[in-house]
Scaffold this active site. Sequence first.
Site, mmCIF file in Angstrom:
data_model
loop_
_atom_site.group_PDB
_atom_site.id
_atom_site.type_symbol
_atom_site.label_atom_id
_atom_site.label_comp_id
_atom_site.label_asym_id
_atom_site.label_seq_id
_atom_site.Cartn_x
_atom_site.Cartn_y
_atom_site.Cartn_z
ATOM 1 N N ASP A 1 0.813 -1.213 0.000
ATOM 2 C CA ASP A 1 0.000 0.000 0.000
ATOM 3 C C ASP A 1 0.851 1.270 0.000
ATOM 4 O OD1 ASP A 1 -2.344 1.389 -0.047
ATOM 5 O OD2 ASP A 1 -2.674 1.306 2.116
ATOM 6 N N ARG B 1 0.043 9.370 -9.897
ATOM 7 C CA ARG B 1 -0.027 8.145 -9.089
ATOM 8 C C ARG B 1 0.706 6.961 -9.733
ATOM 9 N NH1 ARG B 1 -3.721 7.304 -5.367
ATOM 10 N NH2 ARG B 1 -3.977 5.164 -6.074
ATOM 11 N N HIS C 1 3.209 3.320 -8.772
ATOM 12 C CA HIS C 1 3.032 1.910 -9.154
ATOM 13 C C HIS C 1 4.281 1.385 -9.876
ATOM 14 C CE1 HIS C 1 -0.973 2.014 -7.738
ATOM 15 N NE2 HIS C 1 -1.481 2.721 -8.710
ATOM 16 N N SER D 1 -7.093 -5.618 -5.643
ATOM 17 C CA SER D 1 -8.238 -6.173 -4.909
ATOM 18 C C SER D 1 -9.501 -6.137 -5.775
ATOM 19 C CB SER D 1 -8.474 -5.364 -3.628
ATOM 20 O OG SER D 1 -8.969 -4.083 -3.956
ATOM 21 N N ARG E 1 -11.162 1.712 -9.706
ATOM 22 C CA ARG E 1 -10.185 2.761 -10.060
ATOM 23 C C ARG E 1 -10.338 3.154 -11.539
ATOM 24 N NH1 ARG E 1 -4.826 2.348 -6.461
ATOM 25 N NH2 ARG E 1 -5.937 1.968 -4.534
ATOM 26 N N LEU F 1 10.968 -20.562 -2.329
ATOM 27 C CA LEU F 1 9.901 -19.651 -1.893
ATOM 28 C C LEU F 1 8.613 -19.885 -2.699
ATOM 29 C CD1 LEU F 1 9.055 -17.022 -0.296
ATOM 30 C CD2 LEU F 1 9.748 -15.769 -2.353
ATOM 31 N N ARG G 1 1.496 -4.661 6.587
ATOM 32 C CA ARG G 1 0.874 -3.640 5.735
ATOM 33 C C ARG G 1 1.721 -2.376 5.773
ATOM 34 N NH1 ARG G 1 -5.264 -2.073 4.513
ATOM 35 N NH2 ARG G 1 -4.803 -0.447 3.012
ATOM 36 N N ARG H 1 -5.481 -1.554 8.551
ATOM 37 C CA ARG H 1 -6.685 -2.314 8.169
ATOM 38 C C ARG H 1 -6.260 -3.575 7.446
ATOM 39 N NH1 ARG H 1 -8.046 2.769 6.200
ATOM 40 N NH2 ARG H 1 -7.224 2.301 4.148
HETATM 41 C C1 FPP Z 1 -1.554 0.026 -3.537
HETATM 42 O O1 FPP Z 1 -1.223 1.394 -3.577
HETATM 43 C C2 FPP Z 1 -1.012 -0.663 -4.680
HETATM 44 C C3 FPP Z 1 -1.757 -1.192 -5.684
HETATM 45 C C4 FPP Z 1 -3.235 -1.086 -5.729
HETATM 46 C C5 FPP Z 1 -1.140 -1.838 -6.848
HETATM 47 C C6 FPP Z 1 0.050 -2.702 -6.600
HETATM 48 C C7 FPP Z 1 0.439 -3.289 -7.887
HETATM 49 C C8 FPP Z 1 1.639 -3.158 -8.480
HETATM 50 C C9 FPP Z 1 2.807 -2.558 -7.814
HETATM 51 C C10 FPP Z 1 1.737 -3.649 -9.905
HETATM 52 C C11 FPP Z 1 2.679 -4.722 -10.141
HETATM 53 C C12 FPP Z 1 2.357 -5.929 -9.381
HETATM 54 C C13 FPP Z 1 3.200 -6.980 -9.286
HETATM 55 C C14 FPP Z 1 2.826 -8.104 -8.400
HETATM 56 C C15 FPP Z 1 4.450 -7.030 -10.013
HETATM 57 P P1 FPP Z 1 -2.373 2.480 -3.718
HETATM 58 O O2 FPP Z 1 -2.475 2.884 -5.135
HETATM 59 O O3 FPP Z 1 -3.632 1.979 -3.095
HETATM 60 O O4 FPP Z 1 -1.765 3.657 -2.883
HETATM 61 P P2 FPP Z 1 -2.558 4.812 -2.113
HETATM 62 O O5 FPP Z 1 -3.263 4.136 -0.972
HETATM 63 O O6 FPP Z 1 -1.462 5.708 -1.652
HETATM 64 O O7 FPP Z 1 -3.474 5.448 -3.097
#
Ligand code: FPP
Length: 243
Positions: free
Chosen positions: A2, A15, A19, A47, A53, A113, A173, A179
């Site tokens: 997160d 944003r 990622h 999720s 989104r 793993l 987390r 949460r």
């Molecule tokens: C949460 O941050 C992150 C995600 C919803 C996406 C995670 C996915 C990747 C990093 C893509 C690649 C995945 C793999 C397994 C290689 P958020 O956007 O909810 O952050 P925020 O709470 O600050 O908005």
Amino acid sequence: MDGNGRWAQKRGYPRIFGHIRGSARVRLIVRAASELGVKALTLYAFSTENWSRPEGERSVLWRLLKKHLLREADELQRQNVRLRVIGEVERLDPDLQKVVSAVVDKLKNNTGLQLTFAVSYGARSELVRAAQLFSQDCLQGIRSTSDLTESVFERYLWTSVLGDLAGVDLFVRTSGERRMSNFLLWQSAYAECVFIDTCWPDFGPHHLRGAIEEYSRRERRFGGVSAQGPEFTSPHSEDILLK
Ligand code: FPP
């Protein structure tokens, strides 16, 4: 994983930059987990709620996942990592589904793993789906309702593929949120939770090591009592209970 969006926004970037950097962290953390002797690692990548989104952000996430799988497959093979993907995989684009199956298949005999990506995953969906599958088996005469025990029910969860490793020992987390957000709710019934203020794009091997050290200091009683504690045998115990 997160905090990608907040990490980027705090630095004045869109944003998706969070990622991109978050995706690069996956490689580092998988390697660190292997080196630390972690047997199973599950990363929450998307999720069931994340479908709400904007389409642009979703498509970046899918591209990052695909790129990660294609780029890392050989390295994961070298590290003897087995990969699984749990969640509503059928909702992904067919092209991404093909890449997922090819990489999962390539790594299927690895014994190091046990890495799992949770994609379009939601614990509530997982539980409802398990109940539906069990009911179908009952209707078809494969099972009867009296068969239902916790261990039978677990066989209907997506995580059943992990066998004995499905139960969560340590839940980490990032980003300061405290949460569960619909992640492995059944499997985390007795998980030790560690919440870390750092956002995922800055999460490094030292954070993982720190979380494991914190875990190793916890006493897990699973609803029982401490092994070292004195027995409750006071001559006044009956008085105390009656008060
Ligand atoms: C949460 O941050 C992150 C995600 C919803 C996406 C995670 C996915 C990747 C990093 C893509 C690649 C995945 C793999 C397994 C290689 P958020 O956007 O909810 O952050 P925020 O709470 O600050 O908005």
